[in-house]
Motif scaffolding. Structure first.
Motif, PDB file in Angstrom:
ATOM      1  N   TYR A  40      -6.321  -4.529  -5.505  1.00 56.34           N
ATOM      2  CA  TYR A  40      -6.694  -5.402  -4.390  1.00 56.34           C
ATOM      3  C   TYR A  40      -5.796  -6.638  -4.345  1.00 56.34           C
ATOM      4  O   TYR A  40      -5.398  -7.159  -5.388  1.00 56.34           O
ATOM      5  CB  TYR A  40      -8.149  -5.859  -4.536  1.00 56.34           C
TER       6      TYR A  40
ATOM      7  N   ASP B 229     -12.865  -6.548   4.567  1.00 56.56           N
ATOM      8  CA  ASP B 229     -11.461  -6.305   4.227  1.00 56.56           C
ATOM      9  C   ASP B 229     -11.313  -5.237   3.148  1.00 56.56           C
ATOM     10  O   ASP B 229     -10.238  -4.660   2.992  1.00 56.56           O
ATOM     11  CB  ASP B 229     -10.794  -7.611   3.763  1.00 56.56           C
ATOM     12  N   MET B 230     -12.370  -4.994   2.379  1.00 56.71           N
ATOM     13  CA  MET B 230     -12.315  -3.919   1.383  1.00 56.71           C
ATOM     14  C   MET B 230     -12.325  -2.540   2.043  1.00 56.71           C
ATOM     15  O   MET B 230     -11.982  -1.545   1.399  1.00 56.71           O
ATOM     16  CB  MET B 230     -13.506  -4.024   0.430  1.00 56.71           C
TER      17      MET B 230
ATOM     18  N   ILE C 173      -8.818 -10.716  -1.551  1.00 55.34           N
ATOM     19  CA  ILE C 173     -10.092  -9.999  -1.749  1.00 55.34           C
ATOM     20  C   ILE C 173     -10.231  -9.473  -3.178  1.00 55.34           C
ATOM     21  O   ILE C 173     -11.075  -8.629  -3.442  1.00 55.34           O
ATOM     22  CB  ILE C 173     -10.251  -8.831  -0.750  1.00 55.34           C
ATOM     23  N   ARG C 174      -9.403  -9.956  -4.092  1.00 54.58           N
ATOM     24  CA  ARG C 174      -9.447  -9.429  -5.461  1.00 54.58           C
ATOM     25  C   ARG C 174     -10.781  -9.740  -6.137  1.00 54.58           C
ATOM     26  O   ARG C 174     -11.376  -8.863  -6.779  1.00 54.58           O
ATOM     27  CB  ARG C 174      -8.291 -10.006  -6.279  1.00 54.58           C
TER      28      ARG C 174
ATOM     29  N   GLY D 297     -13.588  -7.842  -4.434  1.00 56.03           N
ATOM     30  CA  GLY D 297     -13.432  -6.428  -4.742  1.00 56.03           C
ATOM     31  C   GLY D 297     -13.968  -6.112  -6.128  1.00 56.03           C
ATOM     32  O   GLY D 297     -14.751  -5.166  -6.316  1.00 56.03           O
TER      33      GLY D 297
ATOM     34  N   ASN E 112       0.820  -1.213   0.000  1.00 59.10           N
ATOM     35  CA  ASN E 112       0.000   0.000   0.000  1.00 59.10           C
ATOM     36  C   ASN E 112       0.852   1.260   0.000  1.00 59.10           C
ATOM     37  O   ASN E 112       0.635   2.198   0.776  1.00 59.10           O
ATOM     38  CB  ASN E 112      -0.943   0.021   1.201  1.00 59.10           C
TER      39      ASN E 112
ATOM     40  N   THR F 180      -8.670  -2.029 -10.910  1.00 59.35           N
ATOM     41  CA  THR F 180      -9.347  -2.746  -9.830  1.00 59.35           C
ATOM     42  C   THR F 180      -8.715  -4.119  -9.610  1.00 59.35           C
ATOM     43  O   THR F 180      -8.549  -4.552  -8.467  1.00 59.35           O
ATOM     44  CB  THR F 180     -10.849  -2.897 -10.139  1.00 59.35           C
TER      45      THR F 180
ATOM     46  N   HIS G  25      -3.302  -8.416   2.209  1.00 59.17           N
ATOM     47  CA  HIS G  25      -3.394  -6.998   2.531  1.00 59.17           C
ATOM     48  C   HIS G  25      -2.687  -6.729   3.860  1.00 59.17           C
ATOM     49  O   HIS G  25      -2.240  -7.643   4.551  1.00 59.17           O
ATOM     50  CB  HIS G  25      -4.846  -6.510   2.553  1.00 59.17           C
TER      51      HIS G  25
ATOM     52  N   THR H 212      -9.862   4.091  -1.274  1.00 61.84           N
ATOM     53  CA  THR H 212      -9.805   3.551  -2.634  1.00 61.84           C
ATOM     54  C   THR H 212     -11.109   2.863  -3.005  1.00 61.84           C
ATOM     55  O   THR H 212     -11.649   3.057  -4.105  1.00 61.84           O
ATOM     56  CB  THR H 212      -8.635   2.556  -2.760  1.00 61.84           C
ATOM     57  N   THR H 213     -11.644   2.045  -2.087  1.00 61.60           N
ATOM     58  CA  THR H 213     -12.888   1.322  -2.353  1.00 61.60           C
ATOM     59  C   THR H 213     -14.051   2.273  -2.597  1.00 61.60           C
ATOM     60  O   THR H 213     -14.814   2.114  -3.560  1.00 61.60           O
ATOM     61  CB  THR H 213     -13.216   0.383  -1.178  1.00 61.60           C
TER      62      THR H 213
ATOM     63  N   TYR I  75      -7.480   0.459   2.471  1.00 61.27           N
ATOM     64  CA  TYR I  75      -8.250   0.365   1.238  1.00 61.27           C
ATOM     65  C   TYR I  75      -9.565   1.141   1.260  1.00 61.27           C
ATOM     66  O   TYR I  75     -10.230   1.226   0.240  1.00 61.27           O
ATOM     67  CB  TYR I  75      -8.566  -1.110   0.917  1.00 61.27           C
TER      68      TYR I  75
END
Length: 526
Positions: free
Chosen positions: A445, A304-305, A449-450, A453, A22, A441, A514, A313-314, A310
Motif C-alpha cells: 500500500y 482507496d483500498m 493509505i498504508r 490498510g 502497480n 502489507t 496510489h 489485493t485487498t 488494489y
C-alpha cells in the motif's frame, strides 16, 4: 545544443529510470513551449523513483530527489538501529500484554469460579476491542501521523492494563481487557513507522528480524508468570506486564514523525528537517538537489483500498489476515489441552469426563509454552533467507502450506514428544506467515493509505481471533479431529490466496501515492 537534441537526450535518460505504479509503467507527457527554449517534466513524488520537474534552459538542469531516493541514499545506520530498538521494545511490551491472556485464564477461572465459555469470552473481548480499534487507529495514523498514534496507543494500553489489576469482578475484567484490546489496534502502527524508515535493500530482512523482540516479550511473560503467580498472585503479574510500556513511552518520545507521512501531508519543510537529522545521525549526506514536492491528497480513506488497482489485493489480504490470526492464536489456545490429552489418541476416553474447574498452571504447562514459543525463533532464519529469494507471495504461501500439513499431522496418534515437536512446527510456520504478511502489507500500500490498510487488515485478523476460542475450546472439546482439521483447511485456502496475489513487492520501493492520485503537473489547463 538544439531544443530537439536536448529533449531527445532527456527522454532517453528518463527511459532508464521509469517509475513503477502497480506493476505498470505510466508516464506523464512532456510538454514544451514552442516559443521558448525551455520544457518541463512533471514534478511528482510517486516514491517509486525520481520523477521531478527539471527546468532546462540553456543546458542548465535542476536536480530533484524523492523521499525514497533520500532513504536509500542515507542507507542503514545508527538512526535505523534506534528506531528498530524502540519499536521493538514496544512490540515486546505488546507481547507481554497479549500473552497475559494465556497465563491468566486459569487464575481468573479459580478466583471468579468461571465456566469455560466465560473464560473463552475474556480472550474474545480483547480481540473485539482490537477489531474495533484497528481501522480507527489506522485512519487516525494516516491523517495525523504515525508517531502520535503509537504514543497514544502505548499510554492507552498501559493505563487500562494497570486498572485491570484492580478489577473487583469478572465483568470489570471483561470491560478493562476490552479497552486494552482497543489500544492494541493502535500498536500495529509502530510497524508502519519502522517500515517507512528502512531502505528497500534491508527492509524485508530487518522487519522479520524485529519479530525477535515480540518473541522475547512472550518468553519474558512466561517467566514472569512462573515466578510471580505462585508467590504474589495474578494481580501483581498484571501490574508487572503493564509497566514496560511506560519505558517504551519514554524512549519513543525522542523519535521523529515518519518522513513519508510528513511529505504526504504537505509538510515538506518538516520532512527536510527529519531527513537532515537522519543523515547527521548516520554520518551521511542527503542526495544532491531538492526534495521533490508531493501533491497534497486526501489520506486515510477506506475506499482507496478498493480502487481498481488494489481491490483484488485487498480482498485476498483480508482473507489471509483472517486465516493467519485464527490459526496462530488457535494453536496457542489448544497447545496445553493437546499436550495434556496426549493428542487425539485418547479423545474417546476423555469425552464426557468432568474436568476440574480450578486448575492452576504448573511447571510442565509453562515448559510447554516455552517450547512452542521457541518455534517462532526457529522460523526467523528461514524467512530471512527466502523472502528476497523466492519473493513475498511464495514465502507466505509456503508457510501456510507447511502449517496446514503440520495441523493434519497432529491428528496422528503418537507419543507426547512427537506431539510437542508437531505443535512446535505449527507455531513456527504460522509465525512465519505472520512475519511475511506484515512485510507484504506494509510494502504493497502507498503512504496515503498504508496505515489504514494495515489497520483494516489487522481488524479482519481480530475477527479470526474472536472466532478461534470457540473452535479451540468448544469444537475441540467435541472433536479434536474436526477442530484441527478446520485449522488445516483454512491454512490451505490462505496458501492458495497468497500464491494468486496480483502484486509482488520483492525488490520494489514503497509507493507514496496510489494510481488515482498520480497527477500530471505539466498538463496545461485549457
Amino acid at each position: 545544443m538544439s531544443l530537439m537534441h536536448r529533449r531527445q537526450q532527456r527522454e532517453a535518460e528518463a527511459a532508464h529510470r521509469p517509475y513503477l505504479l502497480n506493476d505498470a509503467i505510466e508516464r506523464c507527457p512532456v510538454e514544451s513551449d514552442e516559443d521558448s527554449d525551455t520544457f518541463s517534466r512533471p514534478l511528482i513524488d510517486s516514491s517509486i523513483g525520481s520523477v521531478g520537474t527539471e527546468l532546462l534552459s540553456d543546458g542548465d538542469a535542476q536536480i530533484h530527489y524523492s523521499v525514497e531516493d533520500a532513504i536509500e541514499h542515507i542507507g542503514f545506520g545508527r538512526f535505523q538501529v534506534k528506531v528498530m530498538f524502540v519499536v521493538g521494545l514496544f512490540q515486546a511490551s505488546d507481547a507481554l500484554e497479549m500473552l497475559l491472556l494465556s497465563v491468566l485464564s486459569p487464575e481468573l477461572r479459580c478466583e471468579f469460579q468461571l465456566e469455560e465459555w466465560q473464560v473463552a469470552l475474556i480472550t474474545t473481548i480483547v480481540f473485539v476491542g482490537m477489531g474495533l480499534g484497528s481501522s480507527a487507529w489506522g485512519s487516525f495514523a494516516d491523517m495525523y501521523g504515525r508517531r502520535i498514534t503509537v504514543l497514544t496507543a502505548a499510554l492507552w494500553i498501559s493505563y487500562f492494563g494497570l486498572l485491570t489489576s484492580q478489577s473487583p469482578s469478572y465483568y470489570w475484567v471483561l470491560i478493562l481487557r476490552g479497552l486494552v484490546g482497543c489500544g492494541f489496534g493502535g500498536g500495529v502502527q509502530s510497524f508502519t513507522l519502522m517500515c517507512e524508515y528502512l531502505p528497500s535493500r534491508y527492509r524485508a530482512k530487518l522487519l522479520i528480524l524485529s519479530s525477535l523482540m515480540w518473541t522475547g516479550g512472550c518468553l519474558f511473560e512466561i517467566f514472569l508468570a512462573c515466578v510471580l503467580i505462585p508467590r504474589f498472585g495474578w494481580r501483581v503479574l498484571v501490574i508487572a506486564s503493564a509497566l514496560p510500556l511506560f519505558l517504551t513511552l519514554f524512549c519513543m518520545w525522542d523519535l521523529p514523525e515518519s518522513v513519508r507521512y510528513l511529505l504526504a501531508a504537505g509538510r515538506r519543510q518538516d520532512a527536510m528537517r527529519v531527513l537532515k537529522t537522519i543523515a547527521k545521525t548516520n554520518k551521511m549526506t542527503l542526495p544532491d538537489g531538492e526534495l521533490v514536492h508531493s501533491p497534497t491528497v486526501d489520506r486515510g480513506r477506506y475506499r482507496d483500498m478498493f480502487v481498481k488497482s488494489y481491490r483484488r489485493t485487498t480482498l485476498q489480504l483480508l482473507l489471509m489476515w483472517f486465516g493467519v490470526a485464527c490459526v496462530y492464536y488457535g494453536v496457542i489456545l489448544v497447545q496445553s489441552e493437546l499436550l495434556e490429552k496426549g493428542g487425539v489418541c485418547v479423545e474417546e476416553h476423555t469425552n464426557g469426563e468432568e474436568s476440574c474447574k480450578c486448575q492452576h498452571h504448573v511447571w510442565s504447562d509453562y515448559l510447554s509454552m516455552i517450547v512452542a514459543t521457541v518455534g517462532e525463533l526457529a522460523i526467523i532464519p528461514v524467512n530471512i533467507l527466502t523472502i528476497d529469494r523466492i519473493g513475498r507471495k511464495a514465502s507466505i504461501g509456503l508457510n501456510f502450506v507447511m502449517a496446514g500439513i503440520f495441523y493434519f499431522l497432529i491428528q496422528i496418534c503418537t507419543t507426547t514428544t512427537i506431539l510437542t515437536l508437531l505443535i512446535f512446527g505449527v507455531r513456527a510456520f504460522i509465525s512465519g506467515c505472520f512475519n511475511v504478511i506484515y512485510v507484504y502489507t506494509g510494502e504493497v500500500y502507498p503512504t496515503t493509505i498504508r496505515s489504514i490498510g494495515l489497520g483494516s487488515c489487522s481488524a479482519m485478523a481480530r475477527i479470526g481471533c474472536m472466532i478461534t476460542p470457540f473452535i479451540a475450546q468448544v469444537l475441540l472439546a467435541h472433536s479434536v479431529r474436526y477442530g484441527l482439521g478446520l485449522y488445516g483447511v483454512l491454512c490451505f485456502l490462505c496458501a492458495i490466496s497468497a500464491f494468486l496475489l496480483p502484486i509482488e513487492t520483492k525488490g520494489k520501493p514503497m509507493q507514496q501515492l496510489h494510481a488515482d492520485d498520480q497527477p500530471c503537473a505539466s498538463k496545461t489547463q485549457e
